[in-house]
Structures are given as C-alpha cells and as structure tokens.
Enzyme design. Structure first.
Site, mmCIF file in Angstrom:
data_model
loop_
_atom_site.group_PDB
_atom_site.id
_atom_site.type_symbol
_atom_site.label_atom_id
_atom_site.label_comp_id
_atom_site.label_asym_id
_atom_site.label_seq_id
_atom_site.Cartn_x
_atom_site.Cartn_y
_atom_site.Cartn_z
ATOM 1 N N PHE A 123 44.098 30.382 39.441
ATOM 2 C CA PHE A 123 44.375 30.765 37.476
ATOM 3 C C PHE A 123 43.149 30.247 37.118
ATOM 4 O O PHE A 123 42.040 29.262 37.051
ATOM 5 C CB PHE A 123 45.269 28.690 37.464
ATOM 6 C CG PHE A 123 45.925 29.451 36.627
ATOM 7 C CD1 PHE A 123 47.954 29.811 36.306
ATOM 8 C CD2 PHE A 123 46.375 29.248 35.272
ATOM 9 C CE1 PHE A 123 48.052 30.478 35.536
ATOM 10 C CE2 PHE A 123 46.457 29.825 33.936
ATOM 11 C CZ PHE A 123 48.227 30.025 34.064
ATOM 12 N N GLU A 255 42.750 39.553 44.866
ATOM 13 C CA GLU A 255 43.467 38.547 43.854
ATOM 14 C C GLU A 255 43.670 37.549 44.240
ATOM 15 O O GLU A 255 44.894 36.696 44.543
ATOM 16 C CB GLU A 255 44.388 39.633 43.857
ATOM 17 C CG GLU A 255 44.703 41.135 42.911
ATOM 18 C CD GLU A 255 46.047 42.078 42.948
ATOM 19 O OE1 GLU A 255 47.411 41.182 42.958
ATOM 20 O OE2 GLU A 255 45.926 43.319 42.847
ATOM 21 N N GLY A 256 42.822 36.757 44.585
ATOM 22 C CA GLY A 256 42.722 35.485 45.351
ATOM 23 C C GLY A 256 43.506 35.525 46.892
ATOM 24 O O GLY A 256 44.026 34.309 46.638
ATOM 25 N N GLY A 259 39.963 34.210 49.100
ATOM 26 C CA GLY A 259 39.498 33.245 48.640
ATOM 27 C C GLY A 259 39.415 32.919 47.002
ATOM 28 O O GLY A 259 39.912 33.949 46.855
ATOM 29 N N VAL A 260 39.053 32.394 46.699
ATOM 30 C CA VAL A 260 38.647 32.070 45.677
ATOM 31 C C VAL A 260 36.965 32.218 45.107
ATOM 32 O O VAL A 260 36.379 32.300 45.382
ATOM 33 C CB VAL A 260 38.728 30.123 44.922
ATOM 34 C CG1 VAL A 260 38.760 30.436 43.592
ATOM 35 C CG2 VAL A 260 40.247 30.040 45.828
ATOM 36 N N ARG A 385 53.825 39.694 21.403
ATOM 37 C CA ARG A 385 54.871 39.924 22.348
ATOM 38 C C ARG A 385 56.099 38.496 21.543
ATOM 39 O O ARG A 385 57.058 39.089 22.379
ATOM 40 C CB ARG A 385 54.475 39.767 23.544
ATOM 41 C CG ARG A 385 53.734 40.856 23.403
ATOM 42 C CD ARG A 385 53.560 41.123 25.378
ATOM 43 N NE ARG A 385 54.389 40.946 26.017
ATOM 44 C CZ ARG A 385 53.736 41.295 26.741
ATOM 45 N NH1 ARG A 385 52.961 41.446 27.999
ATOM 46 N NH2 ARG A 385 54.793 41.268 27.785
ATOM 47 N N TYR A 442 48.614 55.260 29.990
ATOM 48 C CA TYR A 442 49.050 53.442 29.860
ATOM 49 C C TYR A 442 50.309 53.836 28.774
ATOM 50 O O TYR A 442 50.325 54.625 27.403
ATOM 51 C CB TYR A 442 47.839 52.686 28.535
ATOM 52 C CG TYR A 442 48.194 51.926 28.860
ATOM 53 C CD1 TYR A 442 47.874 50.672 29.180
ATOM 54 C CD2 TYR A 442 48.782 50.761 28.044
ATOM 55 C CE1 TYR A 442 48.036 48.796 29.895
ATOM 56 C CE2 TYR A 442 49.403 49.429 27.802
ATOM 57 C CZ TYR A 442 48.702 48.446 28.989
ATOM 58 O OH TYR A 442 48.833 47.448 28.550
#
Lengths: 520, 520
Positions: A123, A255-256, A259-260, A385, A442
């Site tokens: 995180f 994306e983890g 590993g970190v 948002r 986008y």
C-alpha cells in the site's frame, strides 16, 4: 510495542474540493443532478489476525489493528471504492496495517506472512482506481496492508550520471522536495501526484502528465530493489544492456504480485528554470489528432501535450466561468465550428521545435491564461469526486492507447458502448500521451446515478466499454490491471502470457501471499 | 523432397577485405606480425539425426544434411569461432539445417523436435560473437540449425502509425530495401548490418551505430511473434501500456531460449533526405567523455556519436594513410597533445542542436572528409578479421556500459586486466552509444597470436577482462550473453534473476530443446 501506531498517512485526510456554483449549474443542466446517496455506516470487522501472527509482525515493525487505520487502507479511489466506503458494495478491510521502516523490515514482514500464511497487499498512496490495493485475502485466513510510508528516504544521488535512489514510500511531492534540494527533478506528475508514491509509480507503469518530455515512469527507472518471499532482488543497473531479457521490465507493472518494491533507482533531470503553458484550439477532433500525430512524429511534442474532443472542450469552457463567453465569441469569429482545446506545456523541451512544427497548421492561439488555468486545476479531478457523489452524479474514467490509424475508431466505439449502456451520459475524451506510433485516449463519463443499483450501473458500463477497448487497443495505458481489468488481460497478452506471469509468480511467491486476486 | 536444398545464405560467402599495405606496415611496427596459423582441415561428423526425425522434419520443410550447409551454420564470428573453423578448438556442427518458409512451419518444426527430442539452434545471419549460435546439443541426441532465411517478407506497413511487420529472416539491407520502397527506414545499423537479421536484432537487444537517433532495437519493437514449443505467442501491441509487466521485454534478449522469433512489428521512420558526418578532435579522453556526456544530457546527441581514445585515434590516423600527417601537424598547431577523435553523424536529428551544445567547448573540427572516411569503413571490422588471422594477429572486441561517473575507471580497469594477461597488447577503446546516465565502452584488442595455444591465449584474456567489466558495469551492452558471457550473468541479474529466467524457460520450453548451453 503497542497496537495503535502513528499512522502517518491516512486515506481520508486529503482535502476534497467543493464544486463551484457555475459547475453545479452546468451539471444540473447538462448531466442532471441526483439525490445524494444515502450513507450506510461502514465498520471494520474484527481482525482475523491470530495472536501469534500479530506478535511475530510486531517483533519486526509497527502494526495497527485500529479500525480507522484499517479502513484507511481498504481499497483505492475508484468510483466503486468510493461507493463501498459509503456502504454500497462489499468493502474488503485488511486485518492489520504493518508499517516497516526499511527494506530489510519489508523482507522480514514477508517472511512472517509466509510462515503464518497471511496475504499481503502493498500500500503506497492508495490511489489505485482499478482495485489494485483491495484488501483481498484469496485463500489466506488473514490479510494485511503493508504500508510503505516509512520508506521515505532519498538514499543516494549521483549528480554526474543523474541517477537518484528513492525509497518506495515517498509521495510525488516528497520526492520532488528531496531532489529539488540538489537542483534536480523527477518530472513525473500524474494526476495522482499529490498522494501516489514512487513504489506505486513503478508497480503500475505510471505515466505522468509531462511524460512526453520526461518519459513514462518505466522509462525513468534504472533499477529496482524488490523484497520477495524468496529473498531480496536488485534488478537492473547499467544505462543499457544486452545481458538477456530486461528483467526490471518484469517488476515494473507487476502490481505487487512478485514482490514489494522498496527502492527505485531513477533518472533525474536538472530542475527547469521556468515553465510555460499555452492553450490552442483546432477545428474538429480529426484535425486535432492529425496535429498531435505530426508533433509526435516530428519529435516536436511539448512536455505536456493534450487534445480534448468537442465535448470535453465544451465542459472546460463551461467550467472556466464568465471568461468562456469571450473565448467562444473569438472562436466563432475565427470560423471555428467544432472547437477542440489543445494544451501545450514546456518544462524541459524546446518550445521553438513545437512551434515550428505547428507553423502553417490551422491553429487558433488562446494564449497563456488558458494554459495557466489547466495547470492550476490539473489535480482537481480526484479531489472533486466526493462532491460529485454528493450531487448524485456517477463519475468515472476509462483509458487506453492505440495506434494513430485506430484512434478515432476507438473513440467512437467506446462512446457508443457507453451510450448503449448508460442512456445519455456526458462522455468526454482527450489524448494526453502521444507516441510516434499512437496515443492514449482518456474518457471521463458523467451520468446521473442510478439510485437503486449504483454499483451495477457502473459495472455494466465498464464491461461494455472495456469490450470495445480491448478489441481495439490495450485495456489500460496507465491505470494498471488491478482487480477491475483482470478479465481482459488474457485477451491482450495471450494464454501463454498469463502462464508466464504465473510461472514467475510461482517462483518468487510460492505460497501466493502477495496481492491475491490482482493482475492474474 | 531431397536432402540437399538450396541454402540461400551460407556462412562463408561474405567477402573478406584484404589489409592495405600501410595497415600491414603499421601492424608489423606496432603489434608485431606472427606466423599464419596452420589450417587443420575441418570436417563435419556424420549427422546424428535419426531417419524418423529426418522424415518428420522433411514433411514440414526443406532439410539439409550436406556437410557444407552444416559447417556453414557451425557457430558465429567470434575470434574463437574463426579459430575453430581453422581447426583449433572444438567445433560444434549441427546434424542438419532446416529451412522453414513461414511462421507456421517454424511452429511445426519445433513440434517435431519436441517429439524427437532434438535440440534447436535458431540461426539468422550467424554473426554472433559470443557463441550465441553454437550448435550445442545439451542433453539431446541431435541438434539442428533452424535457419530463418525463408522468412523474408515485409508482412504489412501502417504508414499513418509508422509501424511495419518484418519477418525474422530479413537481413539489415533486405529490410531497408523493402521499407525504402515505401519511403521508410528502420535506421538500425549495427556493424553486423550486412548479414545480421531482424530476428537476431530482437533476440539479442542489438544496438545500431545510429542508436542515439533511432533507438536501440528493443526501443523500436512494438510487438513480437514467437514460435514456442507450447504454441505461438504474439506479445505486445499498443504504443504504450500498463497492462502488467511488459512481456515483450522478456522475449527481446531471450536469445532463442524461450522460442523462435518469427515476426517483429517495428517502428519505422521516413527515410532522411540526406546525411552528414563530421570528424572532430578533443584534447584527452576525459575532455571527450565530458563532451559526449554534455551532448547526451542536453538531448543534443548526433544520431551517430562516437569518441575514440588516444590509442584508437592513433590507429585511425595511421590507417588513414598519407593524409594523416597533415592532420597530425594541424592538431599540433592547435595545441592538441592527446588527440581523441569524435565522429558525429546526423541522419534524422538536428545538427544545429548538437552544434549549439558544442559551442564554447574546446573542439577542433576536422570536417567532413574524416566523417566520410569513418562512414566508408564502418562495416570493415568483421571483414578484415580473416586477413588479420592470416597475418598472425589475435584480434577481438569486448564491450560494456556503465554510468558516466564510472566510465574512466572502467576503461582503466579493462586495459589493466588485458595488459596483465596479454603482455603488451594494443588496446583501443571508444564510446559508441551514449545515454543520459552513462555510456557504452567498446574495446578492440590486437596482440601477436600465441602459436602454441591460440585458444587459451584469448580465453584467459577474456576471463580477466570480463572480471573487471562485470565488477563495474554490465557484462554486455549489445553483444548479448550467448555461451561466452554465461559465467558472469548470475553476478549481474542475481540468483533470483537466473531462477526467473529458468521458470519462464520451463514453462515455454518444458523439454529444453531450445538453444541449449546459452544465456542460463
């Protein structure tokens, strides 16, 4: 040791920006306002972490099972995440938050989690909009959020080679402040800049608003230090190499799951003396695409190069307030029927190269005020948002990239899919990243929220749009895969590609503790 | 079907260039000539391919067991390869040469080889200088060279997006001719250009002489089509993507271990109207490094940017013939004590950007004749190696890349290692590829050949130099790993890195037929 730690960066502390009156008026007229969604109080369930596991983690670093800390790491910032935090949909809450203070502690945390069979969700800033930090436990009995806020050092700087080693928990502004003290900048400014982290940029192949000048994040990375369940891995180093496949490219975007990421060695540049942003208008989307393609293929892009379609331009003008009428009148006088806004910003690249490539093209210059206005508001999207939710509006974004020859077909197909699913949404589109061979697209979607089934409303629209996107381009240009894009990944990289990712995962994370339910 | 096929591109057909008299005189004076190595006739052993396997392969495509065809695919072009072909050292000869004519036939060949447990060495131009195409059989009973010469089409061209799909067997000149008919160029011109192939460029992460302008080959690749033992895999597509790790980077540099690259989708550029090459001289290596670093970090590199050290400059002048005396005198008059030659060439980039970055620097311009002379001779190195062998000279090259802050330390360390091992070799060094964070270093070594043990002489020197290289940078900047750099790969990518490559290999090539003994 205690079980409530100083959690330095909680999820809900970012200030939200209220909508100004003229924006509300425009929304009411163009989109339609809805009832505020009834807020259902959300509570963190009792933590499922065993006492043994807690003790083992606490022997390594700070650990918290406080509900507020855990709720603060429950998911990211997608529309569905926001709904979940308001009690709609199922919120996955981690059983604990662990806060290692060094790369070595991250390795130790992973060892404890392997031993106790606990899932780990890395995180950073918690800004994922694709479910990348959802606290899913997979087949594990518990899940912890591994918050990297304690890894916040500029480890080293080689000013001759212009390489800096940054720890993964540094946010965009923190990294810029540390580099700025030595006269350098990273220049990586995605919309999530204020909260997202170095580790997150690397784990998701982030693209900054000025990536035409500075490069996508993966282009800036020289090497990566990764804590894996089988030990620490430092990958990459030389400016360029032919020593087998470029394995750092396997970590970037992982994306983890493998590993970190604890430290990233990045290319830095001298801080620019000044910057300049200008607004321009072209007549019609096709003319705009042609213009940006020419700049990209001439090597004459501004650092920031953005083209808005007619709908997005209309909104930009509407939100610009009273000044907009003057602009509209001026454009009419210049014979522009379908105004498409182009924002060009120069930080490190040559403005003259861009302007000479533009010469002879039918472009109306709006000047620096319009450029400054974009620059001023460029981080507002995420901040507004919550206010849009309060106004009863469903707001979400989608993005992709495709070849120049397919850009307009892609835009039409995504719009058509959204209209078919949502009735009459406002769909705005822009190109924000241009390459020699193609560009990103986008989309921002605004539609009155379906009060009866707000979650299903967006889920169906997402499926429809993603079908069109994956048929004509990549499922994601810079938001990453996470949980939300997982169903389309195999179509893009093939069964063999998925199998390769699984083979690497099985080698680096044999018990599967890392970020379950994401990517593959 | 027959067992002698029209083998369209044999290894030993390239013309070799004799050494001009003044070059021989210089060699004699500076290096020392030796006796020509006695040539021991080399014969191809009887092919170990079973009749069943031969029949099965022949059902797919052309197959040859002719000795001349097999000897023509026995290894590449390293100094040790050349010695082996003269009967010194152990030459590995493939049992057959297979010549598929389409990507589908390549897949079928691999299936037959899996079934019959035959090793497969993908063979393009055969220009590897690191043992990358040695016909090793590993644990298999037979080995075939899979020659890709039959895959020679420009499959498609998207002129708007500037993307071309090229088949793997096209050589550099063939690809340029096909693209040139449409007004485009790939711009990828390594020293092996005349014989090396598109597939080989991709499989080895090749860097062209103009890579500062056009990019390294991996930068040009949009997607790759690969035949693997578990099926066909197309990887990559969008101009940029965040859909997980960039898996095409796992294929680029995989040296045939994961599959056989059959088609590559590449970025192309309009053919430049003209080119310009100029020679310059700076006083001393350090000044030259500083100059090239400034150009790289200012974004002002010429497409071709090369800096030679004093020794290489001396050789360049010696080989330039009588004109050299005029140049030497001019440089003395200008006060240059330690001339280092700089060659700058512009194909697509702006000359004015380079020149304005050079302004105020202490640089002596030698003009276009010196640039033209470099351009004229730029493919001569490989052509002259047979002539050098005949003159009794051991000649080989080494290369690496490292950060700017370590460039001079690297040069000193490699020279010292070579001198310690070889006595008094001539060691020339140049920078040929510059990046913002560092540069490549390329060494050419000349020494009288040890007649008693020519193979051992170079093997020991290679080990000594590679120790220094791997301590201070990458074991290879653009020659790849092959068999010769294998001992140093683990030090560079770590045990985990090697394990990751093995995990991917086990998934894509479960029985291990592909290119045994290379890379890992």
């Amino acid at each position: 040791m205690c079980n409530t730690v100083a959690v330095t960066r909680a999820r809900w502390t970012t200030e939200t920006t209220p909508l100004p009156p003229h924006a509300l008026a425009w929304l009411s007229r163009r989109v339609g306002l809805g009832e505020p969604l009834p807020e259902v109080p959300v509570e963190a369930p009792a933590p499922a972490l065993s006492a043994d596991a807690f003790t083992a983690l606490e022997a390594v670093c700070a650990v918290s099972v406080e509900p507020s800390d855990r709720l603060g790491r429950a998911g990211g910032l997608s529309y569905l995440d926001l709904l979940r935090h308001r009690g709609h949909g199922s919120l996955a809450v981690p059983d604990a938050v662990v806060l290692p203070a060094s790369p070595a502690e991250v390795v130790e945390v992973l060892q404890v989690c392997v031993e106790h069979d606990i899932a780990v969700v890395p995180f950073g800033g918690g800004t994922s909009v694709v479910g990348g930090v959802e606290a899913l436990r997979g087949s594990k009995s518990a899940v912890v959020a591994l918050d990297l806020a304690g890894l916040e050092a500029l480890v080293s700087l080689d000013p001759v080679s212009r390489v800096a080693v940054l720890q993964a928990g540094l946010t965009g502004p923190e990294a810029e402040r540390l580099l700025g003290e030595h006269g350098f900048t990273l220049g990586h400014v995605p919309q999530s800049f204020e909260r997202a982290t170095i580790g997150g940029f690397a784990a998701t192949r982030s693209a900054g608003q000025a990536s035409s000048g500075y490069g996508r994040f993966e282009d800036l990375v020289e090497s990566v230090r990764v804590a894996t369940p089988v030990g620490e891995w430092v990958v990459g180093a030389a400016p360029a190499s032919a020593a087998g496949p470029d394995l750092k490219q396997l970590v970037l975007g992982s994306e983890g799951l493998f590993g970190v990421i604890t430290e990233v060695s990045v290319r830095v540049r001298p801080k620019p003396y000044g910057s300049r942003y200008e607004g321009f208008v072209v007549d019609g989307w096709e003319a705009g695409v042609e213009l940006v393609r020419t700049l990209a293929q001439d090597g004459a892009l501004a650092d920031v190069t953005r083209l808005s379609d007619v709908d997005e331009t209309e909104v930009a003008l509407a939100l610009a307030g009273p000044r907009a009428d003057v602009v509209r009148k001026y454009l009419r006088l210049r014979g522009v029927r379908q105004p498409c806004l182009v924002i060009l910003g120069w930080e490190c690249r040559s403005r003259s190269a861009t302007m000479s490539s533009l010469s002879g093209k039918k472009v109306v210059r709006l000047g620096r005020a319009m450029g400054a206005s974009w620059l001023h508001g460029r981080f507002n999207g995420p901040r507004q948002r919550d206010a849009l939710l309060d106004a009863g509006v469903c707001v979400e974004t989608l993005e992709t990239a495709t070849r120049w020859s397919g850009v307009s077909q892609m835009r039409d197909a995504v719009r058509a899919a959204l209209v078919a699913e949502l009735g009459s949404p406002v769909v705005m589109c822009h190109i924000s990243h241009a390459y020699e061979t193609g560009a990103s697209l986008y989309f921002t979607v605004l539609v009155p929220r379906d009060l009866a089934d707000p979650v299903g409303q967006w889920e169906r629209a997402k499926v429809a749009a993603s079908g069109a996107i994956s048929r004509l381009g990549t499922i994601t240009h810079h938001h990453a895969v996470g949980r939300d894009h997982l169903p389309w990944l195999e179509g893009e990289i093939g069964t063999i590609g998925v199998d390769v990712l699984r083979a690497v995962k099985a080698r680096l994370d044999p018990t599967g503790i890392l970020n379950p339910g994401k990517l593959v």
